[in-house]
Design an enzyme around this catalytic site. Structure first.
Site, PDB file in Angstrom:
ATOM      1  N   LYS A  67       8.065 -13.431 -22.915  1.00  0.00           N
ATOM      2  CA  LYS A  67       8.573 -12.091 -22.584  1.00  0.00           C
ATOM      3  C   LYS A  67       9.198 -11.433 -23.810  1.00  0.00           C
ATOM      4  O   LYS A  67       8.962 -10.272 -24.123  1.00  0.00           O
ATOM      5  CB  LYS A  67       9.600 -12.158 -21.433  1.00  0.00           C
TER       6      LYS A  67
ATOM      7  N   ARG B 102       1.035   2.041  -6.034  1.00  0.00           N
ATOM      8  CA  ARG B 102       1.255   1.037  -4.996  1.00  0.00           C
ATOM      9  C   ARG B 102      -0.030   0.352  -4.580  1.00  0.00           C
ATOM     10  O   ARG B 102       0.011  -0.652  -3.858  1.00  0.00           O
ATOM     11  CB  ARG B 102       1.909   1.660  -3.760  1.00  0.00           C
TER      12      ARG B 102
ATOM     13  N   GLU C 280       8.117 -19.227 -20.683  1.00  0.00           N
ATOM     14  CA  GLU C 280       7.958 -17.865 -20.151  1.00  0.00           C
ATOM     15  C   GLU C 280       8.979 -16.913 -20.763  1.00  0.00           C
ATOM     16  O   GLU C 280       8.664 -15.777 -21.126  1.00  0.00           O
ATOM     17  CB  GLU C 280       8.065 -17.868 -18.623  1.00  0.00           C
TER      18      GLU C 280
ATOM     19  N   CYS D 154       0.856  -1.184   0.000  1.00  0.00           N
ATOM     20  CA  CYS D 154       0.000   0.000   0.000  1.00  0.00           C
ATOM     21  C   CYS D 154       0.888   1.228   0.000  1.00  0.00           C
ATOM     22  O   CYS D 154       2.100   1.130  -0.004  1.00  0.00           O
ATOM     23  CB  CYS D 154      -0.864   0.014   1.257  1.00  0.00           C
TER      24      CYS D 154
ATOM     25  N   GLU E 241       6.512 -10.532 -26.360  1.00  0.00           N
ATOM     26  CA  GLU E 241       5.621  -9.467 -25.866  1.00  0.00           C
ATOM     27  C   GLU E 241       6.195  -8.068 -26.059  1.00  0.00           C
ATOM     28  O   GLU E 241       5.512  -7.157 -26.485  1.00  0.00           O
ATOM     29  CB  GLU E 241       5.446  -9.646 -24.355  1.00  0.00           C
TER      30      GLU E 241
ATOM     31  N   LYS F  96      -2.635  -4.710 -19.668  1.00  0.00           N
ATOM     32  CA  LYS F  96      -2.176  -5.383 -18.463  1.00  0.00           C
ATOM     33  C   LYS F  96      -3.148  -6.469 -18.037  1.00  0.00           C
ATOM     34  O   LYS F  96      -2.775  -7.553 -17.602  1.00  0.00           O
ATOM     35  CB  LYS F  96      -1.999  -4.364 -17.341  1.00  0.00           C
TER      36      LYS F  96
ATOM     37  N   HIS G  29      11.554 -33.935 -33.365  1.00  0.00           N
ATOM     38  CA  HIS G  29      10.292 -34.399 -33.960  1.00  0.00           C
ATOM     39  C   HIS G  29       9.698 -33.337 -34.883  1.00  0.00           C
ATOM     40  O   HIS G  29       8.513 -33.375 -35.202  1.00  0.00           O
ATOM     41  CB  HIS G  29       9.296 -34.770 -32.850  1.00  0.00           C
TER      42      HIS G  29
ATOM     43  N   ASN H  70       1.332  -0.148   6.037  1.00  0.00           N
ATOM     44  CA  ASN H  70       1.696  -0.901   4.828  1.00  0.00           C
ATOM     45  C   ASN H  70       2.501  -2.114   5.285  1.00  0.00           C
ATOM     46  O   ASN H  70       3.507  -1.969   5.974  1.00  0.00           O
ATOM     47  CB  ASN H  70       2.549  -0.058   3.884  1.00  0.00           C
ATOM     48  N   GLY H  71       2.040  -3.296   4.952  1.00  0.00           N
ATOM     49  CA  GLY H  71       2.748  -4.497   5.377  1.00  0.00           C
ATOM     50  C   GLY H  71       1.765  -5.570   5.809  1.00  0.00           C
ATOM     51  O   GLY H  71       0.561  -5.477   5.508  1.00  0.00           O
TER      52      GLY H  71
ATOM     53  N   TRP I 110      -3.673  -1.505  -1.161  1.00  0.00           N
ATOM     54  CA  TRP I 110      -3.634  -2.692  -2.009  1.00  0.00           C
ATOM     55  C   TRP I 110      -4.064  -3.834  -1.101  1.00  0.00           C
ATOM     56  O   TRP I 110      -3.329  -4.286  -0.243  1.00  0.00           O
ATOM     57  CB  TRP I 110      -2.210  -2.926  -2.526  1.00  0.00           C
TER      58      TRP I 110
HETATM   59  C1  AGP Z   1       2.202 -11.567 -19.437  1.00  0.00           C
HETATM   60  O1  AGP Z   1       3.326 -10.793 -19.415  1.00  0.00           O
HETATM   61  C2  AGP Z   1       1.043 -10.935 -20.101  1.00  0.00           C
HETATM   62  N1  AGP Z   1       0.734  -9.681 -19.499  1.00  0.00           N
HETATM   63  C3  AGP Z   1      -0.164 -11.837 -20.257  1.00  0.00           C
HETATM   64  O2  AGP Z   1       0.199 -12.978 -20.954  1.00  0.00           O
HETATM   65  C4  AGP Z   1      -0.795 -12.253 -18.943  1.00  0.00           C
HETATM   66  O3  AGP Z   1       0.021 -13.149 -18.266  1.00  0.00           O
HETATM   67  C5  AGP Z   1      -2.142 -12.896 -19.230  1.00  0.00           C
HETATM   68  O4  AGP Z   1      -2.969 -11.956 -19.868  1.00  0.00           O
HETATM   69  C6  AGP Z   1      -2.797 -13.395 -17.956  1.00  0.00           C
HETATM   70  O5  AGP Z   1      -3.055 -12.334 -17.112  1.00  0.00           O
HETATM   71  P1  AGP Z   1      -3.500 -12.626 -15.610  1.00  0.00           P
HETATM   72  O6  AGP Z   1      -2.375 -13.307 -14.907  1.00  0.00           O
HETATM   73  O7  AGP Z   1      -3.793 -11.258 -15.055  1.00  0.00           O
HETATM   74  O8  AGP Z   1      -4.731 -13.478 -15.669  1.00  0.00           O
END
Ligand code: AGP
Length: 609
Positions: A485, A28, A481, A2, A488, A604, A504, A101-102, A75
């Site tokens: 990244k 935050r 992953e 927070c 993305e 996001k 394969h 906060n904590g 938060w």
């Molecule tokens: C990951 O970097 C992306 N922002 C995206 O793939 C994300 O992981 C996906 O949309 C799932 O989001 P969530 O974890 O909020 O459900």
């Protein structure tokens, strides 16, 4: 995570400044906001759930009297983001007011004790305990000053905190204290300020005093007095001058939120290690009793599920099925029943595909469990049991710290499940726990020792037309992953697959000079992955190996390598081994002139199916 703020002005109203400062801390947390001031010995308080602008339009947060006050932007971790749980919190008589906060780890037993002494609690938060604890300490010893009563009360508190405390009994002081959660003072000739972060007061002063763990501060209009909480001994510390712009400060001097959040991972991983035992136990009990378990998520969260499926199987002998949420209804919908358990994972808790998959399963009477970083999100409201991953608000669109926090919580669940099922010996248990507790330091080490090297690698391969990512076992999830990244934020087409799959088909794509990233901890797959590396080398690929410190065998085969501390149990390796891949994506995006925080075409939280 927070944002707290407090100020004492020599003249003028405190509320407008508190309001503005909380705005600068909103990254935050933005679940609720509240401000409390004291004027003519009386307490004034306004708070509600929602973003600061929304609440201000409703309540006018500038309209509180007095030149002393504290504020909070939340938060949610304990208690849903509702008005009743928003800060500041007060004691029974409304004489003491607290923002925090904590996480107070022993709040349940303290709350029970205080309730037995007649204290009436109104919220579900851990924080409210502190207001009543000070009240009770004062009841026991009325001669104490506010500072002494807080000092005594802090000795009962376990966990992380940054507190700011006001009382009508001493209306000219703010007491603040720190253990782990950030706290910094701001000083200028017109007043004194305390905050979770420098951005809060950077617009009024760049003179800051950092408060260390285990310190308590008494603020008055004329200045500040620092003491050690342990023995009350005085601490002398001069202000330092901050060279940041307000905008920069939000990023705490980092050029982008993504790199800031990558660097925050040691702290956020420590937060996950403070999650309430009883929540972890409860969720592990549901998994233990389950007949079939689907791990449902999207994107990065799906990769956490993929890694978890290895953890649950290897440690607890529990088969679990990771499923892309967007495919769940089609792939599994019809086979779901009352015997099915869903563990849904989502940073935002709002991803439409994940919510839809959960809703489908719920209609068929499945048990819904979830892991999310947003308490109060839709997912938490439709789950039987949920756990917050405590990573704090993640502003960069590319998930980084929330991924490693998800993995840490999932590993803790797998270890608990293994214990419940007697699948691991006490020694193995202790080793796993010890290593889990060391992971924040390992991650810190990787960033400190390898970041520069990764930057050079990003420069070397930034013009590549394609990237490959391979791993075996749990490292398959790490490879996926890493690939996500890079795609993305650097927009380089990238292919990831289990290393054993390459012959394969995918190996036909390899041409001389293609960068192929191998994630190769020294685990059961180590011997075999050397063969896979040889296959790729034979076709002229450039091998970038993420290896354990001192792994001379693979380092000798690789064109480039990044080292991660050794001795990490295989199931925990995705946490430190993904860090170089996060950094590689970030620096490649920079190399190519892209903004890592606001990647094109992405949001996001994907709230559309
Ligand atoms: C990951 O970097 C992306 N922002 C995206 O793939 C994300 O992981 C996906 O949309 C799932 O989001 P969530 O974890 O909020 O459900």
């Amino acid at each position: 995570m927070c944002g707290i703020f407090g100020c004492i002005l020599k003249e003028g109203k405190a509320a407008p400044l508190i309001h503005e400062s909380l705005k600068r801390l909103e990254y935050r947390g933005y679940d609720s906001v509240g401000i409390a001031t004291i004027a003519d010995g009386k307490l004034f308080l306004k708070k509600d759930q929602g973003k600061i602008d929304e609440v201000h339009n409703l309540l006018n947060l500038d309209d509180l009297p007095g030149s002393i006050g504290i504020g909070h932007t939340r938060w949610a971790t304990h208690g849903a983001p509702l008005k009743v749980n928003s800060h500041p919190h007060i004691d029974c008589k409304g004489e003491i007011v607290v923002v925090h906060n904590g996480i107070i780890e022993n709040f349940l037993e303290l709350k029970a004790e205080l309730q037995n002494l007649g204290h009436a609690f109104v919220s579900k938060t851990d924080t409210e305990v502190m207001a009543h604890l000070i009240e009770e300490t004062w009841k026991q010893n009325p001669k104490l000053s506010l500072q002494q009563a807080v000092l005594e009360s802090l000795k009962r508190i376990e966990g992380s905190y940054a507190f700011a405390i006001l009382s009508t009994r001493e209306p000219d002081k703010i007491i603040c204290a720190r253990n782990e959660s950030p706290l910094v003072l701001g000083i200028n000739g017109k007043g004194v300020f305390c905050a979770s972060d420098i951005p809060a007061f950077l617009a009024v002063t760049n003179k800051a005093v950092y408060i260390n763990n285990g310190e308590l501060v008494t603020l008055t209009a004329d200045g500040y007095k620092i003491q050690k909480i342990q023995d009350g001994s005085p601490v002398v510390r001069e202000p330092t001058t901050i060279e940041w712009t307000a905008e920069m400060a939000v990023k705490q001097g980092y050029p982008h939120f993504m790199i800031k959040e990558i660097h925050e991972q040691p702290e956020t991983l420590r937060n996950t290690l403070r999650i309430q035992e009883n929540y972890l136990d409860l969720l592990a009990t549901f998994l233990d009793r389950a007949n079939e378990v689907f791990l449902v998520a999207c994107g990065t969260s799906y990769h956490a599920c993929l890694a978890a499926s290895y953890m649950f199987s290897k440690l607890a002998f529990l088969p679990t099925f990771p499923v892309y949420a967007s495919e769940f209804v089609e792939q599994c919908g019809k086979s779901v029943s009352i015997d099915t358990t869903i563990l849904a994972v989502s940073q935002s808790g709002e991803t439409a595909d994940t919510i839809a998959a959960v809703a489908c399963a719920q209609q068929r009477a499945a048990t819904i469990l979830s892991l999310t970083n947003v308490i109060g999100s839709t997912l938490t409201r439709i789950s039987r049991v949920y756990i917050g991953t405590q990573a704090g608000p993640e502003i960069g669109v590319a998930a980084t710290k929330t991924f490693t926090s998800q993995l840490s919580v999932l590993a803790q669940l797998a270890i608990r499940l293994a214990k419940k099922r007697g699948k691991v010996s006490q020694d193995e248990m202790d080793l796993l726990k010890e290593k889990l507790n060391q992971l924040p330091d390992y991650v810190d080490m990787v960033v400190k020792t390898q970041e520069e090297k990764v930057k050079q690698l990003a420069k070397k391969y930034a013009s590549s037309k394609v990237y490959f990512y391979l791993g075996r076992g749990v490292s398959t999830a790490t490879a996926y992953e890493g690939r996500l990244k890079l795609m993305e934020i650097a927009y380089i087409p990238s292919i990831a697959f289990p290393a054993g799959e390459s012959k394969h088909g995918p190996i036909s794509l390899i041409e001389a000079g293609f960068p192929v990233v191998f994630v190769c901890p020294r685990d059961d797959g180590h011997r075999t992955i050397i063969g896979n590396i040889m296959e790729m080398k034979a076709r002229g690929a450039h091998i970038i190996a993420i290896v354990e410190e001192g792994d001379e065998e693979i380092k000798a085969l690789a064109d480039d390598f990044i080292e991660v501390p050794k001795g990490i149990p295989s199931v925990l390796t995705p946490i430190p081994f993904v860090i170089p891949l996060q950094l590689l994506a970030y620096y490649t995006a920079l190399e190519k002139g892209y903004d890592p925080d606001m990647p094109r075409n992405l949001a996001k939280s994907v709230t559309v199916k």
